[in-house]
Design an enzyme around this catalytic site. Structure first.
Site, mmCIF file in Angstrom:
data_model
loop_
_atom_site.group_PDB
_atom_site.id
_atom_site.type_symbol
_atom_site.label_atom_id
_atom_site.label_comp_id
_atom_site.label_asym_id
_atom_site.label_seq_id
_atom_site.Cartn_x
_atom_site.Cartn_y
_atom_site.Cartn_z
ATOM 1 C CE LYS A 198 1.499 -4.889 -4.872
ATOM 2 N NZ LYS A 198 1.577 -6.156 -4.143
ATOM 3 C CD GLN B 107 4.113 -8.704 -3.206
ATOM 4 O OE1 GLN B 107 3.841 -7.517 -3.154
ATOM 5 N NE2 GLN B 107 3.403 -9.549 -3.946
ATOM 6 C CG ASP C 130 -2.681 -6.361 0.744
ATOM 7 O OD1 ASP C 130 -3.142 -5.781 -0.256
ATOM 8 O OD2 ASP C 130 -1.874 -7.307 0.677
#
Ligand code: NAP
Length: 295
Positions: A54, A98, A121
């Protein structure tokens, strides 16, 4: 005729080039780059690899990224403080936590701390809830499901009125994909581990999204001829012939499926590249919104 391959890498590359251009415009107006804050807890090698990927993708398009990396022993309070620090940081427009986090961390409580305007997200419960409500718009839609929808649209297949079957109902993939397909006016069936006669349900799918987490589980002869097949699965299987000793396969038996489907994604090279691209797109969107609010 074998199915046409939906090339997620090529679509992702094209979209990342477009995002890069918009990032340049943003920098010209704002005087600073859009920023992504990543919170990583523990030393899970796969999570560390995803975070590196990422970061590299951010660099490619000109997005500034910062990571708070906490040890596996971090407390709930420390994790939530790291997220709060990004919430308050004006150079950070999007926050990615994460997953998975170590077992002693309450993931749901931690995710609830992410500010809605920075939930790039798209998995904050409020955003997922809004996705499921008629006539309501979430601030962001989750990355992988958004990528899935783009890949389906790439095929030119009509979603409205189509029979869509989603295998899997997780909060990050199956459920939001199903909601997005329903919002696009498909008739959606959600399958899960208690579904009876999965093969029979899959047979009626004009569009199949497999998000099961079981290597090559969906068989070619389950498919409706001509179906659009999107394989979200990413399963590592032993491959003694390869240098690494393993390789990634999807949830669909690709070789069998490609002779029945009309369009199909590959693993790797299908949904995976789209997930990161959608994270970049959402971060840019968050930054653009913050600029609009400020002006
Ligand atoms: P998950 O949370 O484990 O969910 C799996 C879902 O599959 C569950 O809803 C489960 O049903 C269902 N399931 C399990 N066995 C089944 C069976 N025999 N028949 C029918 N349904 C069954 O997994 P996830 O996080 O959604 O991820 C799914 C896959 O996508 C994994 O391979 C993951 O690595 C991959 N993934 C890829 C990306 C990407 O960017 N490419 C991103 C995210 C995930 P129950 O609800 O009844 O348990």
């Amino acid at each position: 005729m074998p199915a046409e391959i939906i090339d997620g890498r090529a679509v992702a590359k094209r979209l990342q080039a477009e995002i890069g251009e918009h990032v340049k415009d943003f920098v010209a107006s704002a005087g600073a780059a859009p920023g992504l804050g990543v919170v990583l807890v523990g030393d899970d090698p796969a999570s560390a690899m995803y975070v590196r990927m990422k970061r590299r993708a951010c660099e490619r398009v000109g997005i500034h990224s910062e990571a708070h990396i906490l040890p596996a022993s971090a407390t709930q309070q420390e994790v939530e403080s790291a997220i709060r620090a990004f919430n308050c940081d004006q150079s950070i427009h999007g926050i990615l936590v994460q997953l998975p986090m170590p077992d002693h961390i309450d993931e749901e409580a931690a995710l609830n701390v992410v500010g809605l305007a920075k939930d790039v997200d798209g998995i904050h419960p409020v955003n997922l809830g809004l996705l499921g409500m008629r006539g309501r718009e979430p601030s962001f839609t989750p990355a992988t499901p958004t990528g899935v929808m783009i890949l389906i649209n790439e095929t030119g297949a009509q979603i409205e009125g189509a029979e869509a079957v989603v295998i899997g109902r997780s909060n990050i993939v199956g459920l939001p994909v199903a909601l997005m397909l329903a919002n696009a006016n498909a008739t959606v069936t959600i399958c899960h581990s208690r579904t009876r006669d999965l093969a029979k349900v899959v047979k009626r799918a004009d569009i199949l999204v497999a998000a099961v987490g079981r290597a090559e589980y969906v068989q070619g002869d389950w498919l409706k001829p001509g179906a659009v097949v999107i394989d979200v699965g990413s399963n590592s299987v032993p491959a003694p012939e390869s240098e690494k000793g393993y390789r990634y396969v999807g949830d669909v038996d690709f070789e069998a499926a490609r002779s029945v489907a009309g369009h199909i994604t590959k693993v790797p090279g299908g949904v995976g590249p789209m997930t990161i691209t959608m994270l970049l797109a959402n971060t840019l969107k968050a930054a653009q919104r913050s600029l609009a609010v400020a002006s």
